[in-house]
Enzyme design. Structure first.
Site, short mmCIF file in Angstrom:
data_model
loop_
_atom_site.label_atom_id
_atom_site.label_comp_id
_atom_site.label_asym_id
_atom_site.label_seq_id
_atom_site.Cartn_x
_atom_site.Cartn_y
_atom_site.Cartn_z
N ARG A 129 -1.02 -55.95 -41.22
CA ARG A 129 -0.35 -55.65 -42.48
C ARG A 129 0.19 -56.95 -43.09
O ARG A 129 1.38 -57.25 -43.05
CB ARG A 129 0.75 -54.62 -42.26
N GLN A 134 -4.21 -56.22 -47.57
CA GLN A 134 -3.75 -54.95 -48.13
C GLN A 134 -4.90 -54.10 -48.66
O GLN A 134 -4.92 -52.89 -48.49
CB GLN A 134 -2.73 -55.20 -49.24
N ASP A 137 -6.78 -52.07 -45.87
CA ASP A 137 -5.95 -51.25 -44.99
C ASP A 137 -6.28 -49.77 -45.14
O ASP A 137 -5.80 -49.09 -46.05
CB ASP A 137 -4.48 -51.51 -45.30
N SER A 140 -3.16 -47.25 -44.99
CA SER A 140 -2.39 -47.09 -46.22
C SER A 140 -3.12 -46.22 -47.24
O SER A 140 -2.53 -45.32 -47.84
CB SER A 140 -2.08 -48.46 -46.83
N TYR A 234 6.19 -50.87 -39.57
CA TYR A 234 6.43 -49.57 -38.96
C TYR A 234 7.84 -49.52 -38.39
O TYR A 234 8.46 -50.53 -38.10
CB TYR A 234 5.43 -49.30 -37.84
#
Length: 379
Positions: A129, A134, A137, A140, A234
């Protein structure tokens, strides 16, 4: 992967065989983009049917429609949502890449089987991350849709309206929705519930999420001194004392709620229990809970993945592969994640992707017949 610098890199898009999986790892849009890089695209017959993509659509984009056996044997890179069964990959090239969500912690035997085949298995859910990753991912992109669908599922089982309604016959009160866990899924759940007119509150163990909650127009509910920041954005696992503080917070708030969405996950570990049976008993009959972590053990006591369980008059919806229920959109996002990943490392001279250490080492599970990822190599 083949070392040839003269032939095109062959990418095979596999049809998903896992139960309840309707997604596909490429769309005609990404097929065209890969071909634009100089790749040869093979798509397994029927791969996109459950995502409303016909074989003819792939063919029109420039792909060749093939059987699984042909695709596996010819591929330099095999792409999937959940990965191909190792038993179906006996003819795979040594060094070929397998790019998919591979559940490496939960299905270690499969990782070992990929190593034995000589495959270089790349687990997309291990994507770091960091800013430059991004767009790659998958967690996500898929969680965003899960948060949205969770609210719709709650509404389908909730026997009342979401928004406040003022009518000649009287006023209907707005539903109260409580979101537990404010990651990507939680933020989308907040936004969706707000758009539907609910009074929304949310909580998390990471204090920096307060601003995000309030920016969406929801009420932030936090226990004093409860902080559990983990790696990669997280939440960390709570201590016994922290769990007691959280339980007290939940107990005082949940009894007033009509809808609860739980989203808390800790990578590589069972989902933390957020709502106990005794707390469920304080909720009014007809309330609904959607547990997005049901497949990982559940945030709610009694939740069962893929089932709707009723306890104390409260319906508990155990989510199972929520993104798959919106296969067209989730496939579009997933396939873009895959293209963004491979194209970012595409080497024009060799006509294939070449990974760097930062991302390569983060997602590579197997190489040259061995399990090489630090989280798995010694287990």
């Amino acid at each position: 992967m083949s070392d040839s610098t003269t032939s095109a890199c062959t990418i095979f898009i596999a049809k998903e065989a896992a139960e309840f999986e309707r997604r596909v790892a490429a769309t005609p849009e990404t097929v065209k983009k890969f071909i634009g890089l100089g790749a040869r695209l093979l798509v397994q017959k029927g791969a996109g049917e459950t995502a409303n993509i016909a074989d003819d659509d792939y063919a029109a984009a420039g792909a060749e429609i093939v059987t699984q056996a042909v695709g596996v044997k010819a591929a330099d890179i095999i792409v999937g949502v959940q990965g191909v069964d190792p038993a179906k990959m006996k003819s795979v090239q040594k060094g070929a890449w397998l790019v998919a969500g591979l559940n490496p912690v939960g299905d270690r035997k499969r990782v070992d089987a990929y190593a034995a085949l000589g495959v270089e298995a790349l687990a997309m859910e291990f994507m770091p991350r960091i800013t430059r990753a991004q767009s790659m991912d998958i967690l996500s992109s898929q969680s965003n849709l899960s948060g949205y669908k969770a609210v719709l599922e709650a509404g389908a089982h909730y026997g009342r309206a979401f928004p406040m309604m003022m009518t000649a016959a009287g006023t209907v009160s707005a539903a109260r929705c409580f979101v537990m866990g404010v990651g990507v899924a939680g933020l989308q759940a907040i936004a969706t519930a707000r758009r539907l007119g609910a009074q929304v509150s949310a909580t998390d163990v990471r204090p920096e999420t307060r601003e995000q909650i309030e920016s969406l127009g929801a009420k932030a509910v936090f226990a004093e001194g409860l902080e559990a920041d983990g790696e990669g954005g997280y939440a960390a696992e709570l201590t016994g004392e922290q769990k007691a503080v959280q339980a007290e917070l939940v107990s005082s708030h949940i009894a007033k709620q009509d809808i609860v969405i739980t989203t808390a996950l800790i990578p590589g570990r069972p989902a933390p229990l957020l709502v106990s049976d005794s707390q469920l008993a304080t909720m009014r009959a007809g309330s609904v809970i959607v547990d997005l972590a049901a497949e990982a053990g559940g945030n709610v006591e009694g939740a069962v993945a893929g089932e709707v369980v009723e306890k104390h008059g409260v319906k508990i919806i155990g989510a199972r592969n929520m993104p798959s229920s919106m296969a067209a959109d989730s496939s579009a996002l997933f396939s873009r994640n895959i293209f963004n990943f491979l194209s970012a490392f595409w080497d024009k001279e060799t006509g294939k992707p070449v990974l760097d250490e930062e991302i390569g080492d983060a997602i590579r599970l197997t190489k040259d017949g061995a399990v090489v990822h630090p989280r798995l190599a010694q287990t």
